[in-house]
Every structure is written in C-alpha cells, then in structure tokens.
Write an enzyme that holds these catalytic residues in place. Structure first.
Site, PDB file in Angstrom:
ATOM      1  N   LYS A   1       0.846  -1.192   0.000  1.00 36.62           N
ATOM      2  CA  LYS A   1       0.000   0.000   0.000  1.00 36.62           C
ATOM      3  C   LYS A   1       0.886   1.248   0.000  1.00 36.62           C
ATOM      4  O   LYS A   1       1.849   1.323   0.767  1.00 36.62           O
ATOM      5  CB  LYS A   1      -0.887   0.011   1.253  1.00 36.62           C
ATOM      6  CG  LYS A   1      -1.875  -1.139   1.297  1.00 36.62           C
ATOM      7  CD  LYS A   1      -3.025  -0.935   0.327  1.00 36.62           C
ATOM      8  CE  LYS A   1      -3.968  -2.137   0.324  1.00 36.62           C
ATOM      9  NZ  LYS A   1      -5.129  -1.940  -0.559  1.00 36.62           N
TER      10      LYS A   1
ATOM     11  N   ASP B   1      -0.306  -0.064  -4.577  1.00 38.08           N
ATOM     12  CA  ASP B   1      -1.745   0.239  -4.523  1.00 38.08           C
ATOM     13  C   ASP B   1      -1.964   1.544  -3.764  1.00 38.08           C
ATOM     14  O   ASP B   1      -1.647   1.645  -2.584  1.00 38.08           O
ATOM     15  CB  ASP B   1      -2.449  -0.922  -3.797  1.00 38.08           C
ATOM     16  CG  ASP B   1      -3.966  -0.761  -3.748  1.00 38.08           C
ATOM     17  OD1 ASP B   1      -4.475   0.275  -4.238  1.00 38.08           O
ATOM     18  OD2 ASP B   1      -4.633  -1.671  -3.226  1.00 38.08           O
TER      19      ASP B   1
ATOM     20  N   GLU C   1      -2.084   0.313  -8.626  1.00 42.07           N
ATOM     21  CA  GLU C   1      -3.509   0.030  -8.486  1.00 42.07           C
ATOM     22  C   GLU C   1      -4.253   1.254  -7.970  1.00 42.07           C
ATOM     23  O   GLU C   1      -3.755   1.946  -7.072  1.00 42.07           O
ATOM     24  CB  GLU C   1      -3.662  -1.137  -7.508  1.00 42.07           C
ATOM     25  CG  GLU C   1      -5.079  -1.591  -7.279  1.00 42.07           C
ATOM     26  CD  GLU C   1      -5.124  -2.905  -6.486  1.00 42.07           C
ATOM     27  OE1 GLU C   1      -4.185  -3.731  -6.626  1.00 42.07           O
ATOM     28  OE2 GLU C   1      -6.082  -3.099  -5.724  1.00 42.07           O
TER      29      GLU C   1
ATOM     30  N   GLU D   1     -11.909  -2.523  -8.095  1.00 42.06           N
ATOM     31  CA  GLU D   1     -12.637  -2.889  -6.878  1.00 42.06           C
ATOM     32  C   GLU D   1     -13.737  -1.898  -6.540  1.00 42.06           C
ATOM     33  O   GLU D   1     -14.674  -2.230  -5.832  1.00 42.06           O
ATOM     34  CB  GLU D   1     -11.674  -3.050  -5.691  1.00 42.06           C
ATOM     35  CG  GLU D   1     -11.101  -1.770  -5.167  1.00 42.06           C
ATOM     36  CD  GLU D   1     -10.026  -2.002  -4.090  1.00 42.06           C
ATOM     37  OE1 GLU D   1      -8.975  -2.574  -4.438  1.00 42.06           O
ATOM     38  OE2 GLU D   1     -10.235  -1.627  -2.942  1.00 42.06           O
TER      39      GLU D   1
ATOM     40  N   ASP E   1     -14.661  -7.569  -8.857  1.00 46.87           N
ATOM     41  CA  ASP E   1     -14.984  -7.728  -7.444  1.00 46.87           C
ATOM     42  C   ASP E   1     -16.317  -8.472  -7.362  1.00 46.87           C
ATOM     43  O   ASP E   1     -17.264  -8.128  -8.068  1.00 46.87           O
ATOM     44  CB  ASP E   1     -15.087  -6.345  -6.789  1.00 46.87           C
ATOM     45  CG  ASP E   1     -15.340  -6.422  -5.308  1.00 46.87           C
ATOM     46  OD1 ASP E   1     -14.439  -6.079  -4.538  1.00 46.87           O
ATOM     47  OD2 ASP E   1     -16.452  -6.821  -4.902  1.00 46.87           O
TER      48      ASP E   1
ATOM     49  N   HIS F   1      -9.929  -8.579  -7.414  1.00 44.33           N
ATOM     50  CA  HIS F   1      -9.790  -7.989  -6.095  1.00 44.33           C
ATOM     51  C   HIS F   1     -10.345  -8.980  -5.075  1.00 44.33           C
ATOM     52  O   HIS F   1     -11.382  -9.585  -5.289  1.00 44.33           O
ATOM     53  CB  HIS F   1     -10.606  -6.693  -6.025  1.00 44.33           C
ATOM     54  CG  HIS F   1     -10.699  -6.122  -4.639  1.00 44.33           C
ATOM     55  ND1 HIS F   1     -11.892  -5.991  -3.954  1.00 44.33           N
ATOM     56  CD2 HIS F   1      -9.743  -5.651  -3.814  1.00 44.33           C
ATOM     57  CE1 HIS F   1     -11.663  -5.445  -2.769  1.00 44.33           C
ATOM     58  NE2 HIS F   1     -10.370  -5.235  -2.653  1.00 44.33           N
TER      59      HIS F   1
ATOM     60  N   GLU G   1      -5.894 -11.924  -5.983  1.00 45.98           N
ATOM     61  CA  GLU G   1      -5.455 -11.375  -4.693  1.00 45.98           C
ATOM     62  C   GLU G   1      -5.814 -12.328  -3.549  1.00 45.98           C
ATOM     63  O   GLU G   1      -6.831 -13.022  -3.586  1.00 45.98           O
ATOM     64  CB  GLU G   1      -6.147 -10.022  -4.464  1.00 45.98           C
ATOM     65  CG  GLU G   1      -5.680  -9.339  -3.175  1.00 45.98           C
ATOM     66  CD  GLU G   1      -6.097  -7.867  -3.107  1.00 45.98           C
ATOM     67  OE1 GLU G   1      -7.015  -7.465  -3.838  1.00 45.98           O
ATOM     68  OE2 GLU G   1      -5.474  -7.121  -2.315  1.00 45.98           O
TER      69      GLU G   1
END
Lengths: 448, 448
Positions: free
Chosen positions: A220, A248, A274, A303, A326, A353, A384
């Site tokens: 992240k 991300d 992302e 997502e 998603d 996602h 993921e």
C-alpha cells in the site's frame, strides 16, 4: 427444482473490529472495520442460499435498508422461474422504475443487488449440488449468456460475440479443469504491507510469506512518498529481483500527481499501480496508463468500478492493463460474466480484487471459471489473497503453495458460521457490546 | 454568526402519488411517485435550514437511512466553523474512511450528502438574510473557491483557473444582476409531453403553454419510434418552425440504437437529444455526439451524472453540448460550483435539469449565479421548468413570460409547507393512508 419457492429473506449487519489492529488500512481507508451485509434466503423445501456484500463498517446499515427494499423482488419467486430468465430478473432488480433513480446500478443499491443475487447464485449451485465455479463450467454457453444483461455494452460486446468466446472456450476445458483441481489458481498476497503496519511487522510478515511459497506481494502506498520509497525498497530487497511487486494507492492522487509519484517508485519495478486516482475517472486512468507505459508499469483498477458500463469504457479507452473484478461491487455473477467476456475480447488479463470479508471465498469461483472457460490463459494473471477472517466461513478458501485450490462444497462459499454472525452483529453482538463497555471505550474506531 | 451551533437534524420521507396521473412518466420511469428526503437542521438560537433531495418513491427510505448516517458530521458543528472551511467539511462528508466504500460520491450516499448540504446552504443564506443566489453573487471569489473540493479535477481545472474565471466574471456583474431582476432567466417547459400523456392532452397543454408565452418545449421519447414520430410532428406543427424542440430518451438506448433512432427524428429539428444512453457512458455519449453533429443535434445529459469527476470527463471527451446540472444529484452547491466553472472553461452552456419536487426552486439560484458571475451569456441557455408540486413550497418559483424571476426570500427556496410534509409523509401521512384504504387499493403504484 420446480417446487423451490423462496419464502424468506433475512439480512444482518456483521462487523469485525479490524481497525483495532490496522488490518486493511490504506491511504484512503485508514480505519476500516471489515463488515458485511449478510443475506440468507430460504425456500419452502428448506434449502438455504447465502449471500453477502463487503463494507468497511459505518454505512452497512444503509446497505441493509437497500436489501430490504429489494426483498420484494425475491420473496415468492421460484428458483427455476429466476434462473430460466435470469437476465429478466436481473433487470427487475436493477431497473425498477422508481428505485433506479437512487442508482442506477451504482453505490448502495448495487452493493445490495450483489448481496441478494450472490445468495440466489449460492442457492442455485447448492440446488445442483455443485460448487459455483463448477456450475458455471458445466453450464451450456447459451444458458450462461441468458444470465447477462447486455444493455449499454453492445457497442463493445454483442451477444453473438460473447457466445463465440464461450464456444471457443469449450476447447480444452476438461484439461484446464483438471489442471486447476491439481495445482490451483495462482495468488498474490496483500497481507504483508498494509499502510498502518510498522516496518518491523512488514519484514516479519514478508519473511513468513516467502517461507510458505509466496512470490508476489502488494504494498500500500500514497500517504507519504518517503515512506513509500522506504517500504518498497524493503520489500523489493526481501523478495529479490525475480519476485513480483505491485503497489496500490487506493485512489489517493489526482492524475498529474499519480504520474509524478509512481515515476519516483519506478526503480522498484512494480508490475502495476492500483487505483491511482478516482475510480470514476476513465480518461484519467487512460492518461496515467499512457504516461507509465514507457516505465513498464501497468494500471490496475476495478474494486470500486461500479458496473459493466464503467468497465466497458476502461477497456475501450485502454485505461487499464489489469481488470480487477470484485464479487460484491458488481451485480453478482451476472455482471461479472459480462466483464470477464469483455476483458477477453479486449485481451486484458483479469486479476480479481479479494480480501475484506469473504471476497476471497467468492471470487475464486469466478476466476476459476475465467481460466477454464473464457481466457484459457494464466499469463500475467493472479488472484489477490488476504489472510483475514476466513475462520468465520463454513467453507474457507484453501491456499496451497500460494495457489487457490478449487472449492468442492456445493454453493458459492458464502455461508458464514452461525456463531460468527451472532457474535459480530452490529451493534447488539457480544463483540461490539464488549468494545462499547466503559473499560474498552478508549480504543479508536471501535464504534461508529 | 459565531454562536450558531447546529443542535438538531431531522429527516422525513415525503412522497406525492404522481403515478396516479402519469405525471413525470418517461421511457425508463413509467410510474414515478415524485418524492423527497426532506432535511431540517436547527441551531441553538432557533434558526432553521431546509434541504432536500429528489427521488421517485420507492427507496426514499434508504436515502433517509444515509442522511441519518451523515447526521453525526453536522450536529454539534457551528455554522461559521463549517463555512470557514467548507471544502474541509465537504471532504469529511464525502470521504469518511469507512463510509466512502459504499459510494464514493455516488448513488444513495451522494443524494444524502446533497440533502444535508442543501440544508446547510439554506441555513447560511438565511443567516445572511439573502436568497442563495445573492449570497453567491456577493461572495468574494476566493471564498467561493474555498467551498470547492478540487480533488480529481485538477487535470481539467486548477484552483487558479477557477479563480481567474470568477475574477473575470466580476466585470459587468451588477448590470447582469439588474437584468435578471427585471427580466428573469429564460426557461423551457417539459410539462406538455410526458410519455404517458395521450395526444389530446399533449395538444391541449401545448396550446395553453403557447398562449402564456412558452416557445421552448421538451418531448419524452424512446419507448416506440412510431409514437415518437407522431408526437414530435404534432409538437413541431404546433410550435412552428421558430419554436425550440428538445427530445429526451431518459437512457433508453444503447449507443448504436441511439444514433439510428434520433436520426429518424432529425426532420423535426430537435436542439438536443437528452440522456440517449447510460448516464455512466462518457465514451458512448461522445460517439453519439459525433454521429449527430452533422444533423445539427446536440447531446444533453447530467441529471443522473453523479459527480464532478464524471462531468469533467464528459467535457474532456466532447461528449455533451449541454450541461444539465442537478441541484440534488451532485453534492449540493459546492460540487455544482465546480461543474459551472468547468463548463465555463470548456465553453459548454449549462441548461439545468429541474422538475421533480423542488428542483426548480433550488436550481434557479445556481443558474442565476452562473449567468451573473460565471458564463455571462444567455446563448443557447435555458433552465428546465415543470409545473408540478410548487404549491407545497413556502417560496415557490415565480415564472413570468416563460422566465424564472429571481427569488427574494432569504435562503435556498427549500422550505416546504408543514401541512404538505405532514400529509404526504410515507407511509403514515393521511394522503397515503387514504390511498391504502381498501376502496383505493385497486389504483396502480399508489403504494410501493
């Protein structure tokens, strides 16, 4: 199946106090309490279907309210009546003349649609005694097509083109199914590098993951550039040059800022950035994709892409290089089928996602179907994985050597343990009652 | 102003049984019961602010639930604390770390945000003793800019560019204000040609409208081509070659179908085709715009455009020739300011969406501000008008010679009559109790 009438629908607000430990923290969602709106439908012959949509805590009660508003479309319907005209049923839920105003097909009402339809798909798969992925794999291509609402996407994918893709996917399907049953579908992990984790925790989690076979890691980023550089360097050093790194930003940046920031992280060779910006910004994602292509960095998003019309445009505009479907944001399996087929036509890999509550459990079914019957490829593809909260599910995912092993229990893996649901109901469940007692009050974000 | 703390927020589900008479019917919304989520905020010194968002009946209770979820951000705040950092307050409402997941900035949660912020703007204008349009017109450009969240739009409009537009708009502002006070802002009518009206009713309404000065008419289309041809011919004959005709499909078509269908109606010389396809389809609208340009027909959209990021792209892609802002779909005045400024930069005229319940009352303030301080032009510009339900408002719109006359009462014209609110509360108000009594049960759509 013809006797099966849906006679009851119930929905619960189930929340897990994940913010206490910073699990799930990112640049935009700093203190999520991972939650679900959990739907149970019941037929007159005692069969149950379970569905859910994922949320971050506050606002789950709004999704519940929307599920209740949709329940009138479901109760009194026979399962065969639904699945014999699933496209029509989908249209009823998403295009009610009064209710579509508060969507249409987006936000709260689409999340509620997902929860309800996920329960219907679970019921269907159970009634056939198959896991959902297998129900899809065995289904006649024409029947599959009849579940999809093509409204607003025919300029990108016609019904005939979709059918042709599925017919082509029949070739070699049995071998791919066997391959999946034996080896599973490749996964990557997001569990090591949430934004709120200190470096020491990052290192420890990464070490553990490497020792159990993980080679693909997501980090992240987006809150502080110097932190990002330090954390990406740390992870890249640990996973070595052959490991795969993704980053991300969870929508943190404007378009120009995204390009500048990611360029500074290019030395760590991320496969993708992302959610660099607003999930609604198709043209922005296209501009970022174009700017980052020379650096070998792709753009991934999805997502929070709220429907097939948005995915259509992301594909038309070459705005993304990885499609992140998603299982709970889109209108259940029906709308995900449309997106898988469009991605196949545009030759963009799908990398779902997952994480949250139950997203891994659900989406594994869709990506297995994608491989076996649609894309027939594993190039640049992976699903993921996040190792939270699986213990609350009756049929939790099975990961072996960093691969999702195909579920065998009938249904969509959506059923939660009764005990878990009861204890985590918000606000009356005992977990929340305890957190709200005076002794625990000081804890942050434990109550909304 | 500093002592004014907001101490209370209440919200009501107010519905009008308009479906009984087919008012408001179109190709996608065949039986709307025009409704509002109606918000009242109250300060410790007894001042009240009124806000609303428009809905079509079913699902209004979901918006109420969302308003309640947002109320925690408002109660306990001082009005000056809000307006001194309105951008920050806007961001709090729209980007809560847990709640943004169920949007972000779209659907139910954005409609609720609009209702709440419309009440705050009404309160602000009342506390200054001015109608909202005048509060905006008199406001320092820097203060106006400080109300706007520029996140995700800086690639199309920077803060500095926005400020420059407003500074330029100061020139000639007094004359334009006087002109508006004297002559009003030009309007067009949608009241003559709802889809559910028979031809005889169309003719009668059109005759009446022509006799009271209306020259611009919108016709609902999209359900049946032969019907559309007949109805457009009828209206064009009645209004003559110099009258202005617009057509509105309310999202009925796919992209290719939109082009084919509208081409068949080109002989009636519509100024625009409104909402030809999905409100989310920016690239679709761009393709339709391009195909219809040679026919002299523009594309108009916006009433279901859910935020500034979508409007930004519609402008960037030349996907629309008329920007239809909505006072309740976007995040109140704050987000509408961003759209007005972007439209000015891209030189696309703004022609607001109105009608419903209260939309005319609210949006007139925004378009007056647009003319006086932003666009400074009336070319190709007009504001929609529908003559329903104004009698339920304390300061209903005043139309003179097909022009909106600037409101003079302090506030945002959002306050409804107490009696109207009480009688139309759903489901307990007497209007609904009567409709649900056995004698009236046979009527369609009278209850959700």
């Amino acid at each position: 199946m013809s006797k099966t009438e849906i006679v009851r629908l119930s929905v619960s607000d189930v929340r897990f106090p994940t913010s206490l430990e910073q699990h799930g923290s990112d640049a935009m969602h700093t203190d999520p309490d991972y939650s679900v709106a959990y739907v149970v439908i019941e037929t007159d012959d005692g069969l149950k279907g379970y569905g859910l949509t994922f949320t971050l805590g506050k606002g789950t009660e709004i999704v519940l309210c929307a599920v209740e508003a949709l329940s009138g479309f479901v109760i009194g319907k026979h399962l065969d009546e639904i699945v014999n005209d699933f496209r029509g049923f989908y249209r009823q839920l998403t295009s009610d003349g009064q209710m579509r105003w508060i969507g249409p097909e987006k936000g709260v009402i689409q999340l509620a649609t997902a929860a309800v339809l996920n329960a219907v798909w679970d019921l269907w798969a159970r009634s056939e005694g198959k896991p959902l992925w297998k129900l899809l794999v065995d289904m006649d291509p024409k029947k599959l097509i009849s579940c999809i609402d093509f409204r607003y996407i025919t300029d990108a994918l016609t019904e005939q083109e979709a059918l042709d893709i599925l017919l082509k996917g029949q070739e070699g399907k049995r071998q791919r199914e066997e391959q999946m049953l034996e080896k599973g579908y490749p996964a990557y992990t997001t569990s090591c590098a949430w934004l709120g984790y200190p470096d020491q925790q990052l290192k420890q989690l990464c070490t553990e993951a490497l020792s159990t076979g993980w080679t693909r890691f997501k980090v992240k980023v987006g809150a502080d550039l110097q932190d990002d550089i330090r954390r990406c360097r740390l992870i890249r050093q640990m996973i070595g040059p052959s490991g795969t790194l993704m980053i991300d930003a969870n929508q943190r940046w404007d378009v120009g800022e995204a390009v500048t920031w990611v360029t500074r992280l290019a030395e760590f060779r991320p496969l993708w950035i992302e959610e660099p910006t607003s999930p609604d910004d198709i043209l922005g994602h296209a501009a970022i994709s174009k700017a980052l292509a020379p650096l070998g960095i792709g753009v991934a998003t999805g997502e929070q892409c709220h429907n097939r019309v948005m995915f259509k445009q992301l594909l038309q505009a070459s705005a993304l290089q990885f499609v992140q479907i998603d299982s709970c944001r889109l209108g259940s399996v029906n709308e995900n089928l449309a997106v898988l087929l469009m991605a196949c036509k545009f030759q963009v890999p799908v990398c779902p996602h997952a994480g949250g509550v139950g997203l891994c459990e659900l989406v594994q079914h869709l990506i297995l179907f994608d491989y076996i019957c649609v894309s027939a490829s594993l190039d640049n593809r992976m699903c993921e994985y996040v190792d939270h909260l699986h213990e609350h599910f009756k049929s939790p995912v099975i990961i072996r050597d960093a691969h999702y092993m195909p579920p065998k229990d009938p249904g969509y893996s959506t059923e939660m343990l009764e005990e878990s649901v009861r204890r985590h109901q918000y606000p009356q469940g005992e977990v929340w009652q305890e957190l709200q007692s005076p002794a625990k009050r000081a804890r942050p974000s434990a109550h909304s």
